[in-house]
Design an enzyme around this catalytic site. Structure first.
Site, short mmCIF file in Angstrom:
data_model
loop_
_atom_site.label_atom_id
_atom_site.label_comp_id
_atom_site.label_asym_id
_atom_site.label_seq_id
_atom_site.Cartn_x
_atom_site.Cartn_y
_atom_site.Cartn_z
N LYS A 219 0.84 -1.21 0.00
CA LYS A 219 0.00 0.00 0.00
C LYS A 219 0.87 1.26 0.00
O LYS A 219 0.71 2.15 0.83
CB LYS A 219 -0.97 0.02 1.17
CG LYS A 219 -2.00 -1.10 1.12
CD LYS A 219 -3.14 -0.87 2.09
CE LYS A 219 -4.12 -2.01 2.07
NZ LYS A 219 -3.61 -3.27 2.63
O1 S5P Z 1 -9.59 -2.50 1.89
C1 S5P Z 1 -8.82 -3.41 2.15
C2 S5P Z 1 -7.63 -3.60 1.43
C3 S5P Z 1 -6.81 -4.68 1.76
S1 S5P Z 1 -5.48 -5.01 0.71
N1 S5P Z 1 -9.11 -4.27 3.15
C4 S5P Z 1 -8.28 -5.32 3.48
O2 S5P Z 1 -8.64 -6.11 4.37
N2 S5P Z 1 -7.09 -5.52 2.82
C5 S5P Z 1 -6.14 -6.60 3.22
O3 S5P Z 1 -6.76 -7.86 3.01
C6 S5P Z 1 -5.73 -6.57 4.68
O4 S5P Z 1 -4.53 -5.83 4.85
C7 S5P Z 1 -5.52 -8.03 5.01
O5 S5P Z 1 -4.19 -8.43 4.69
C8 S5P Z 1 -6.47 -8.77 4.08
C9 S5P Z 1 -7.77 -9.21 4.70
O6 S5P Z 1 -7.55 -10.20 5.66
P1 S5P Z 1 -8.78 -10.98 6.37
O7 S5P Z 1 -8.12 -11.78 7.45
O8 S5P Z 1 -9.72 -9.97 6.91
O9 S5P Z 1 -9.40 -11.86 5.31
#
Ligand code: S5P
Length: 258
Positions: A95
Site C-alpha cells: 500500500k
Molecule cells: O480494503 C482493504 C484492502 C486490503 S489489501 N481491506 C483489506 O482487508 N485488505 C487486506 O486484506 C488486509 O490488509 C488483510 O491483509 C487482508 C484481509 O484479511 P482478512 O483476514 O480480513 O481476510
C-alpha cells in the site's frame, strides 16, 4: 444479461504481463482466490504456501509485519521458488502512498520488493508519481501494481469522487496498473482486474473494523473478479479444506456470470 468475457479472453486484451499471467493462471488452475498470508512468521507462511499453493492464483504478503528479531529475507526467495513451482503469483500488499522518491526507495531498497513480488498494492492519494516510481524501480522485470480504489474497513474516508480519480489515474497508466483493490466492479475495461478483500463464507463485522462479504456476493452480485481471503483460511482448523471451499465458492460464482 450481456455475455461477460472470461478470464482467458481478457488475457488476450491485456498488455500488462502480470495481469496476463494472473488471468491465465486463473483459467489453468480454475481459481480466482488469493490467499492473504497474514501469519506471524515467514516460516509459517512458507509451510502454508506449499499446502494451499495448488488452489490459489496468488499469495498476498505484508513483508513489514514480521518481527525484526528473527527476520530472514532469504525465506521470501524460497517463497518465490514455491510460487514458480506451483504456478501462483506473489502480491506484496505494501500500500505505497508516499511521494515518488520515497516509494522508489521502499520498493527497491527496503526488503528488495521489486526483486521477488510480481505485483504490489499502492494508494493513488499522492498522485501518479507513485506509479512512475514503481515503473522505474521495476526496470525490465515483468511487474505491475493494483491501485486501492475502495477499502473494506468501516468508516474509511474513500469517497466516490476519490474512487473516480483513482480510475482516471489507472487509465492513464494502464501499461503498469493491472487492476484495483475494490468492493465491486468499477471499470468496464477488460484489462483491469477487480480484486476484493474482506471476504468470508459468513458475512458480517470482523475485528478492528473489518467488514466481510461472501464470495458469492463479491463475484456474482458485485461482479468483482478475484477474492482475497486471509483469516478465513489461516485461522481455520483445516486451512487446506478452507482454501478449497473458498476456491470452489468463488469460481462457481464466476462461472455463473459467464
Ligand atoms: O480494503 C482493504 C484492502 C486490503 S489489501 N481491506 C483489506 O482487508 N485488505 C487486506 O486484506 C488486509 O490488509 C488483510 O491483509 C487482508 C484481509 O484479511 P482478512 O483476514 O480480513 O481476510
Amino acid at each position: 444479461q450481456a455475455k461477460q468475457l472470461n478470464f482467458q479472453e481478457r488475457a488476450l486484451l491485456t498488455a500488462n504481463p502480470v495481469a496476463k499471467k494472473l488471468l491465465n493462471i486463473m483459467t489453468q488452475k480454475s481459481t480466482n482466490l488469493i490467499f492473504s498470508a497474514d501469519v506471524d512468521s515467514l516460516d509459517t507462511l512458507l509451510d502454508l504456501a506449499s499446502i494451499v499453493g495448488p488452489h490459489i492464483c496468488a499469495i498476498k504478503t505484508h513483508i513489514n509485519t514480521f518481527a525484526v528479531e528473527n527476520f530472514k529475507l532469504d525465506l521470501i526467495y524460497k517463497l518465490r521458488n514455491v510460487a514458480d513451482e506451483q504456478n501462483f503469483l506473489i502480491l506484496e500488499d505494501s500500500k505505497f502512498a508516499d511521494i515518488g522518491n520515497t516509494v522508489y526507495k521502499q520498493y527497491v531498497d527496503g526488503y528488495h520488493i521489486c526483486e521477488w513480488a510480481d505485483f504490489v498494492t499502492a494508494h493513488a492519494v499522492s498522485g501518479p508519481g507513485v506509479i512512475e516510481a514503481l515503473v522505474k524501480g521495476s526496470g525490465n522485470r515483468d511487474r505491475a501494481c493494483l491501485l486501492i480504489a475502495q477499502m473494506s474497513s468501516d468508516g474509511n474516508l474513500v469517497s466516490e469522487a476519490y474512487t473516480n480519480g483513482v480510475l482516471k489515474i489507472a487509465e492513464d497508466h494502464s501499461g503498469f496498473v493491472a487492476g484495483f483493490i475494490c468492493r465491486q466492479k468499477l471499470s468496464s475495461k477488460p484489462n483491469f482486474i477487480h480484486i476484493t478483500p474482506g471476504v468470508k463464507l459468513a458475512a458480517g463485522m470482523g475485528t478492528l473494523g473489518q467488514q466481510y462479504l461472501t464470495p458469492d456476493e463479491v463475484i456474482k452480485n458485485r461482479q468483482s473478479d478475484v477474492v482475497i481471503v486471509g483469516s478465513g483460511i489461516y485461522q481455520a482448523e483445516d486451512p487446506l479444506a478452507a482454501t478449497i471451499a473458498y476456491k470452489e465458492a468463488a469460481f462457481a460464482a464466476y462461472n455463473d456470470l459467464l
